[in-house]
Design an enzyme around this catalytic site. Structure first.
Site, mmCIF file in Angstrom:
data_model
loop_
_atom_site.group_PDB
_atom_site.id
_atom_site.type_symbol
_atom_site.label_atom_id
_atom_site.label_comp_id
_atom_site.label_asym_id
_atom_site.label_seq_id
_atom_site.Cartn_x
_atom_site.Cartn_y
_atom_site.Cartn_z
ATOM 1 N N SER A 227 0.891 -1.221 -0.059
ATOM 2 C CA SER A 227 0.200 0.046 0.135
ATOM 3 C C SER A 227 0.775 1.412 0.031
ATOM 4 O O SER A 227 1.887 1.111 0.410
ATOM 5 C CB SER A 227 -0.892 -0.009 1.320
ATOM 6 N N GLU A 248 6.513 -0.553 -5.211
ATOM 7 C CA GLU A 248 5.466 -0.744 -6.100
ATOM 8 C C GLU A 248 4.340 -0.751 -5.250
ATOM 9 O O GLU A 248 4.124 -1.414 -4.442
ATOM 10 C CB GLU A 248 5.327 -1.869 -6.911
ATOM 11 N N CYS A 282 -3.186 -4.372 -8.706
ATOM 12 C CA CYS A 282 -2.727 -3.084 -8.742
ATOM 13 C C CYS A 282 -2.935 -2.628 -10.117
ATOM 14 O O CYS A 282 -3.039 -1.311 -10.443
ATOM 15 C CB CYS A 282 -1.198 -2.805 -8.430
ATOM 16 N N GLN A 329 -10.504 -6.583 4.535
ATOM 17 C CA GLN A 329 -10.682 -6.078 3.004
ATOM 18 C C GLN A 329 -12.057 -6.001 2.720
ATOM 19 O O GLN A 329 -12.518 -4.906 1.935
ATOM 20 C CB GLN A 329 -9.764 -6.769 2.034
ATOM 21 N N GLU A 380 -7.673 4.047 -4.378
ATOM 22 C CA GLU A 380 -7.530 2.830 -4.826
ATOM 23 C C GLU A 380 -8.552 2.056 -3.679
ATOM 24 O O GLU A 380 -8.462 2.081 -2.550
ATOM 25 C CB GLU A 380 -6.097 2.398 -4.641
#
Ligand code: TXE
Length: 478
Positions: A227, A248, A282, A329, A380
């Site tokens: 994250s 990343e 992602c 999540q 996101e």
């Protein structure tokens, strides 16, 4: 009997200071296994083992590295069905997706087996008469690899394989939701003929194990996928002690659909990119930017396809979308549905908790029509949630695509070569897709983004050398 996934430190399997439990998100009554959790002292042991093994491995021959990596790749490919099943059981992506990922991990090791043999250098003429100049690459040293849960075999593979190929030793810390996959990979690596200490697996929390790695002076480089807040904090700590860092992080990837697009192809790109792997990629397409001339037809067809998606147990035949990875999540995904509604985005379908034969974290794929300033269109979410945004024309669509703090991937569906070429040149991202879903990349080419998505050199392919090696320039007067 429940399996215990252990650490692999200095060539030995070790139990943890505490024990965690890995559960199947498709069926919460199914325990995948228990796993060892380390504290700072066990992390220290792994780092010291990697540091002690560093010089010998740095001077190992390319053929030796080839043999190790080739062995790992061969076994991953031969066992991709079994490993894919473990992956789907533990992470929740569908069995075909799990098997494809296990195969991809194998291909990555095969590619880097070859890379070990292709240790290029340059030889140049000096400005001084008679002097020779050589430029070669050497290992960085001990690398710390910190990985997320969403690609529990492929992401570790694309960090571990280049690290070893370029002569580094490794301390690998996987996400706590997927210790079974990390253990399975370490089990194969443990039989590949590597000297003790070259590869180490330590499991446990980010705050304890991850943080200890980031702060450790013997770790020369850290590669992280996860994250944005964790990546940002890690960068501050690691760069303060001048460690090399590669990050990343998130994405909010646009898929632009122009009025001249092939409607069915564009809808398939959107469904695949937005919802497959439960939207937990992602590179997922979470902003579908559609030109006015095709907006109503695209919206209607996409809505039909989204409503028809089969959400069920990841290992069941015919399942298209598996469960969300965890309860936390799922709560995050559902909270964004409320956020979207609250800020005036129109929820066309989905966004609900689902019940199936087994108790799991199931959610129906959600489709919003949103405005560019809505949080659901900017942040996101990392779940099966996509937003439709209306664009007046191609220029407006490009401007909307670039209007984001992220810059990982962008896609366009169009039949115009001119529009496709313009988009490829002007999208402010690391990767562009034309008439393809934003998610789905090849294992042998550069991967990474710009802006808030990535930091440091690219991962994968021959570009991985930039992070996993350092350049030496030598002058010789023969
Ligand atoms: O990520 P974290 P989590 C996003 C996605 C998801 C959210 C949280 O939105 O909902 O992140 O996921 C380790 N020092 N993405 O909690 O915390 C941690 O143990 C060192 C998007 O899984 O970033 C794990 O191994 N390490 C992303 C890894 O970092 C630390 C993929 C990632 O965990 C640490 C994953 C610390 N202080 C999540 N804290 C993408 N876009 O691909 C945690 N870790």
């Amino acid at each position: 009997m429940t399996q215990l996934f252990k650490h692999y430190i200095n060539g030995r399997w070790e139990t943890g200071v505490t024990i965690g439990v890995s559960e199947n998100p498709s069926d919460l009554s199914d325990v995948v296994g228990e796993f060892a959790r380390a504290d700072a002292s066990q992390t220290e042991e792994a780092v010291r083992a990697a540091a002690a093994a560093r010089d010998a491995w740095a001077h190992s021959t390319p053929m030796r590295r080839f043999e190790v990596l080739d062995f790992i790749g061969t076994e991953l490919l031969a066992r991709k069905e079994e490993l894919g099943r473990l992956l789907s059981r533990e992470e929740g992506k569908t069995l075909p997706e799990g098997m494809a990922e296990a195969g991809r991990a194998g291909q990555i090791f095969k590619f880097f087996a070859g890379e070990a043999l292709r240790a290029h250098g340059e030889r140049l003429a000096s400005v001084r008469p008679g002097v020779e100049v050589e430029i070669t690459r050497e290992p960085v040293g001990v690398v710390g690899l910190i990985t997320p849960w969403n690609f529990p075999l492929a992401i570790p593979a694309w960090k571990i394989a280049p690290a070893l190929a370029h002569g580094n030793t490794v301390v690998f810390k996987p996400a706590e939701l997927v210790p079974g996959c990390a253990w399975a990979l370490a089990d194969i690596i443990s039989r590949s003929g590597l000297p003790a200490g070259v590869f180490n697996l330590v499991m446990g929390s980010g705050r304890k194990v991850g943080q200890a790695m980031v702060e450790h002076p013997l770790i020369d480089a850290i590669s992280f996928t996860g994250s944005v807040p964790t990546g940002d904090a890690l960068l501050k700590t690691a760069s303060a002690r001048r460690a090399k860092v590669q990050l990343e992080m998130g994405g909010k990837n646009p898929l632009v659909v122009l009025a001249d697009a092939d409607l069915e192809q564009a809808v398939e790109c959107a469904v695949q990119g937005s919802f497959y792997s439960t939207g937990q990629r992602c590179t997922a397409s979470s902003r579908l930017i559609v030109e006015a001339g095709i907006f109503d037809r695209f919206r209607q067809r996409l809505l039909e396809r989204t409503r028809a998606l089969n959400v069920d147990h990841a290992l069941k035949r015919g399942t298209e979308i598996g469960p969300v990875v965890s309860g936390a999540q799922l709560e995050q995904d559902l909270s964004y549905i409320e956020i979207g509604r609250g800020e005036g985005a129109e929820l066309l379908c989905g966004g609900e908790r689902l019940e199936r034969e087994t108790r799991g974290h199931y959610m129906s794929p959600a489709l919003f029509v949103a405005e560019p300033h809505h949080r659901v269109a900017r942040e996101e979410i990392f779940g099966p949630v996509a937003c439709l945004l209306r664009a007046d024309d191609a220029a407006h669509a490009l401007a909307l695509a670039n209007d984001t703090p992220f810059g990982l991937c962008a896609g366009i569906c169009t039949t115009s070569l001119k529009q496709a070429s313009h988009f490829k040149r002007h999208a402010q991202v690391g990767m562009v897709m034309v008439n393809l879903p934003t998610a789905g990349v090849d294992p042998h080419v550069a991967f990474g983004g710009r802006k808030g998505s990535s930091y440091g050199p690219r991962e994968q392919g021959s570009h991985a050398a930039e992070f996993y090696s350092t350049v030496k320039t030598a002058y010789t007067m023969p």
